[in-house]
Structures are given as C-alpha cells and as structure tokens.
Design an enzyme around this catalytic site. Sequence first.
Site, PDB file in Angstrom:
ATOM      1  N   TYR A  49      28.558  18.146 -16.283  1.00 45.68           N
ATOM      2  CA  TYR A  49      27.764  16.895 -16.324  1.00 45.68           C
ATOM      3  C   TYR A  49      27.290  16.621 -17.747  1.00 45.68           C
ATOM      4  O   TYR A  49      27.451  15.505 -18.264  1.00 45.68           O
ATOM      5  CB  TYR A  49      26.587  17.046 -15.361  1.00 45.68           C
ATOM      6  CG  TYR A  49      25.710  15.816 -15.233  1.00 45.68           C
ATOM      7  CD1 TYR A  49      26.101  14.741 -14.438  1.00 45.68           C
ATOM      8  CD2 TYR A  49      24.474  15.745 -15.870  1.00 45.68           C
ATOM      9  CE1 TYR A  49      25.292  13.615 -14.298  1.00 45.68           C
ATOM     10  CE2 TYR A  49      23.659  14.627 -15.740  1.00 45.68           C
ATOM     11  CZ  TYR A  49      24.069  13.569 -14.950  1.00 45.68           C
ATOM     12  OH  TYR A  49      23.263  12.464 -14.821  1.00 45.68           O
ATOM     13  N   LYS A  69      28.258  13.467 -20.213  1.00 47.00           N
ATOM     14  CA  LYS A  69      27.248  12.521 -20.696  1.00 47.00           C
ATOM     15  C   LYS A  69      27.176  12.513 -22.231  1.00 47.00           C
ATOM     16  O   LYS A  69      26.932  11.465 -22.835  1.00 47.00           O
ATOM     17  CB  LYS A  69      25.878  12.858 -20.084  1.00 47.00           C
ATOM     18  CG  LYS A  69      25.827  12.630 -18.567  1.00 47.00           C
ATOM     19  CD  LYS A  69      26.065  11.167 -18.240  1.00 47.00           C
ATOM     20  CE  LYS A  69      25.880  10.849 -16.768  1.00 47.00           C
ATOM     21  NZ  LYS A  69      26.056   9.423 -16.478  1.00 47.00           N
TER      22      LYS A  69
END
Length: 272
Positions: A158, A162
Amino acid sequence: MNNWLGLAGKTCAVTGAASGIGAAIAEALVAAGASVALVDRNAEGVQLVSDRLNTAGGKTLAVAIDTSDEAAVRAAADRIRTQLGPCSALINNAGLLRAAPLADVSLSDWNSVLAVNLTGYLFCARSFAPHMRELGHGSIVNVASISALNPQTNSGAYSASKAGVLLLSKQMAAEWGPEGIRSNAICPGMIRTALSAKFYEEPGFEKKRAAVTASRRVGEPEDIANVAVFLASDRAAYVNGAELLVDGGMDCMLMDLVPRPGFNTQAATGAH
Ligand SMILES: NC(=O)c1ccc[n+]([C@@H]2O[C@H](COP(=O)([O-])OP(=O)(O)OC[C@H]3O[C@@H](n4cnc5c(N)ncnc54)[C@H](O)[C@@H]3O)[C@@H](O)[C@H]2O)c1
C-alpha cells in the site's frame, strides 16, 4: 459566495465513488453545482449513491468499471463525455488495502494493490486528459495517503503504491501543465470509512488514534472532500504538482511519540 468554486455547470469524474471518501467528494461536487460521473467497480453501491444524489436534485451518472482495466476506463470516459460532456476535473480515488509484511506478501496481493492504486490512476488520467485538452483546462486530483510519506509495518504494498502516486501526480503536472492541465495529490491521514471500519470496532481504538493526532480527532470523509473540490476548482488555478497533507496534524506528532518522562503524557496516555 454563490458558486465561489466556479464548478456550477462543469462535469467531473470521481473514481471509487461508491463509498467513503469518493462518495463524499461526489456529494461535495454536486453541492457545488457540478455534474458528476461516479465510477466504481461496485455496480450496486455506485448506483445507490448516484440515485441518492439525483433524488436530492443532483445530476450524476453511475459507471461500473474496474479502474485497473484500461479498455474499460477508455470506454467509460467516452460514455461520460457523450452523456455529461467533457470532464474538467478527475478525482483519482479508487483504492484498496492488503495488509501483509514484505516477507510474506503474495505476488497476487502486491500486483493487485499496484494495479488499482497506482496503474489505475494512470489509466484514468490518460483517458480523461483528452476531455481537458478539448476544454483547454483541467484538474486531476490524486488521493494518495499519509502512508506515501511514512512506512508502516504490514503495509508495504500500500505504502509503495501511494508513494508512486505522489511522483505520478508530479509527473502529470510536468508533462501536461503546459496544456492547462493541473495535477495535485492529497495525503489523507486517518479517515473513518469502510476501508478502515474494521479497526474502529475495537473498543478504545478511536481514542487511541485521536490521541496521536494534533487535532485530537479522527478525520471524516468530508474533511478530504472539501480539499478535493478546492483543488478541482479554478480557485486552485496556480496550485500544480503539489502534495497536500490532510491529516489533522498527525504527521507532526512523531517527536511526541518519543518517550520523554514528564513531557509527553498526552500522546502517550491518550488523554485529551
Ligand atoms: N480511509 C482512510 O483512512 C484513508 C487514508 C488515506 C488514504 N485513503 C485513500 O482514500 C481513497 C478512498 O478510500 P476510502 O477510505 O474511501 O475507501 P473505501 O473502501 O470506503 O472506498 C474505496 C472505493 O474504491 C472502490 N474500488 C476499489 N478498487 C476499485 C477498482 N479496481 N475499480 C473501481 N473502483 C474500485 C471500492 O469499490 C470502494 O467503493 C483510497 O485511495 C485510499 O487509499 C484512505
């Protein structure tokens, strides 16, 4: 202050609009007078949000696609142009979280997270950029995360996705800025949505999260929506390639987490 944002009569697209932050952004854009295409792979959920906003007087269109499928994204952009007109703003927001330590994360989870959170943002941006070229201006708002700036154990895929969004956002600003297209990123802190709902079921959890946030509260989807509509609007005409942290001041709490007897009792104990 009517139409202060200048979004009335404009068309915008929001991905991940069936839930949480995306649904709140769609609602805020409708409140500002924009026609909004709600894009999400959850067909039933996105139709429900669209019906709710239309019943309240908004003009929205539900579009059920997977943003990691480039052919589907291109077809959706064409359909939206035909039905609502060219989009002057795209809010890239559809995302997912798969928790695992780096040593164990499966290739399939790693690839899914990157495909949706990063590659899907590129697919949407380059499918809607022609709308903006046609209009001679446009704004792309990329919802990243505070996780793009700070690693967190069990969140490697994740965080990497990002962090990629932050550079992708600046890259789009550099390549498309001369054509009148702006691209900016928002880094939300801890926002209460379906993505994080499970955490909040644990007793006392919210108080602990609030305690490590300078504003002493967990964020709501509207906190991000207000910033997204500003960046989407011409009020942010000279904001390009920026990253805006919207975290209630959580990022500035690091030193308060360092044990220092007698000085940092608030964050350490969760007292307000
Ligand atoms: N909630 C938080 O604390 C938080 C913090 C930082 C960043 N974010 C980011 O904000 C964005 C929105 O998150 P949220 O908390 O509202 O989550 P959410 O789970 O409530 O909503 C995400 C939406 O994206 C949709 N989606 C997922 N994959 C998709 C795909 N491939 N194609 C189309 N739609 C897809 C889901 O169906 C869902 O409706 C995400 O990018 C997330 O990473 C959230």
